[in-house]
Design an enzyme around this catalytic site. Structure first.
Site, short mmCIF file in Angstrom:
data_model
loop_
_atom_site.label_atom_id
_atom_site.label_comp_id
_atom_site.label_asym_id
_atom_site.label_seq_id
_atom_site.Cartn_x
_atom_site.Cartn_y
_atom_site.Cartn_z
N LEU A 156 31.46 32.54 33.86
CA LEU A 156 31.05 32.13 32.52
C LEU A 156 30.71 30.66 32.65
O LEU A 156 31.40 29.92 33.37
CB LEU A 156 32.19 32.31 31.50
CG LEU A 156 32.52 33.72 31.01
CD1 LEU A 156 33.67 33.69 30.02
CD2 LEU A 156 31.30 34.39 30.38
N ASP A 157 29.68 30.22 31.93
CA ASP A 157 29.32 28.80 31.98
C ASP A 157 30.49 27.94 31.51
O ASP A 157 31.34 28.41 30.75
CB ASP A 157 28.14 28.52 31.05
CG ASP A 157 26.91 29.34 31.41
OD1 ASP A 157 26.77 29.68 32.59
OD2 ASP A 157 26.12 29.62 30.50
N LEU A 158 30.43 26.70 31.89
CA LEU A 158 31.46 25.73 31.47
C LEU A 158 31.66 25.76 29.95
O LEU A 158 32.77 25.75 29.44
CB LEU A 158 31.02 24.33 31.92
CG LEU A 158 31.97 23.19 31.64
CD1 LEU A 158 33.21 23.29 32.52
CD2 LEU A 158 31.29 21.83 31.86
#
Ligand code: URA
Length: 247
Positions: free
Chosen positions: A103-105
């Site tokens: 998952l993106d930051l």
């Protein structure tokens, strides 16, 4: 859980406890690469690599957790930039679990973590078509035609995406909350899909893997999954055999 080495060897079906002592004395057992000769030695099969004559003996206990990832955490095991990593949120779990996919930051929500490489591969491999559902708060109000484009597949990075399921959850004055279900896992896929219809994602949260939903799990918390939970991840038409899952 730490246990005496003889007991671990016996449980793994390698030898009786007495025979295990002989194996240890003969220097045939290693823990994390180090020969063990001390009889009272303990180890944790979930964390330590234990070998007899170089072959791994104790398969790790498999653990599966669902974490509600907060924004600001990276989904890697270590971060060269020193940012917080998701494993820091797994209080009380001694096994080394890795995230299944990324998952993106700045993305929140459901993140499965496990030490079961087989299961991770099945979830990530496009052949198994595991659905991932997201709630995207996007700028403005995408038209039905734009949403149809997303559902049919839209070109991002030169490749058309697979069909997606789209539901409009809410229209607000300047933003819309859209549920989108995809089974691919391209980098920043959801953000790029909305970018392709000129509606920027303002906030993104993954809410489910298949029918395994985040539910009311608080942000930053996790729960240990059962075999029944894991079955919910996979599509009905492709039954999945689950081994070694603790009750
Ligand atoms: N799609 C994105 O754009 N970001 C994520 O973190 C997951 C899916």
């Amino acid at each position: 859980m730490e246990e005496r080495l003889q007991k671990i060897l016996a449980k793994a079906g390698i030898a009786s406890r007495r025979q295990a002592e002989q194996l240890i004395r003969a220097g045939r057992i290693r823990i994390n690469g180090q020969v063990v000769v001390a009889m009272g030695c303990t180890a944790d099969p979930a964390r330590d690599r234990i070998t007899c004559d170089g072959k791994p003996i104790a398969s790790e206990e498999k653990i599966y957790v669902l974490l509600n990832k907060p924004a600001g955490y990276v989904t890697t095991l270590a971060d060269p930039q020193g940012r917080p990593v998701v494993s820091e949120l797994l209080d009380g779990i001694s096994a080394r679990l890795f995230p299944v996919g990324r998952l993106d930051l700045d993305t929140e929500g459901a993140l499965l973590m496990t030490n079961d490489g087989d299961l991770a591969n099945r979830i990530l491999h496009p052949r198994f078509e595991v659905n991932k559902t997201y709630e995207a708060l996007v700028a403005g109000s995408p038209s039905p035609e734009q949403l149809r484009l997303l559902a049919q597949g839209i070109v991002i990075d030169g490749v058309k995406t697979q069909p997606a399921r789209i539901r409009v959850l809410q229209r607000r004055p300047n933003a819309s909350l859209i549920e989108i279900t995809i089974h691919e896992g391209k980098k920043r896929q959801v953000r790029k899909m909305f970018q392709a219809i000129a509606h920027r994602v303002l906030h993104l949260k993954r809410t489910a893997y298949g029918r395994l939903r985040l539910g009311g799990l608080p942000l930053g918390k996790f729960r240990v999954l059962s075999a029944d939970d894991l079955k919910k991840i996979f599509p009905h038409r492709k039954p999945f055999t689950i081994k070694n899952i603790p009750d």
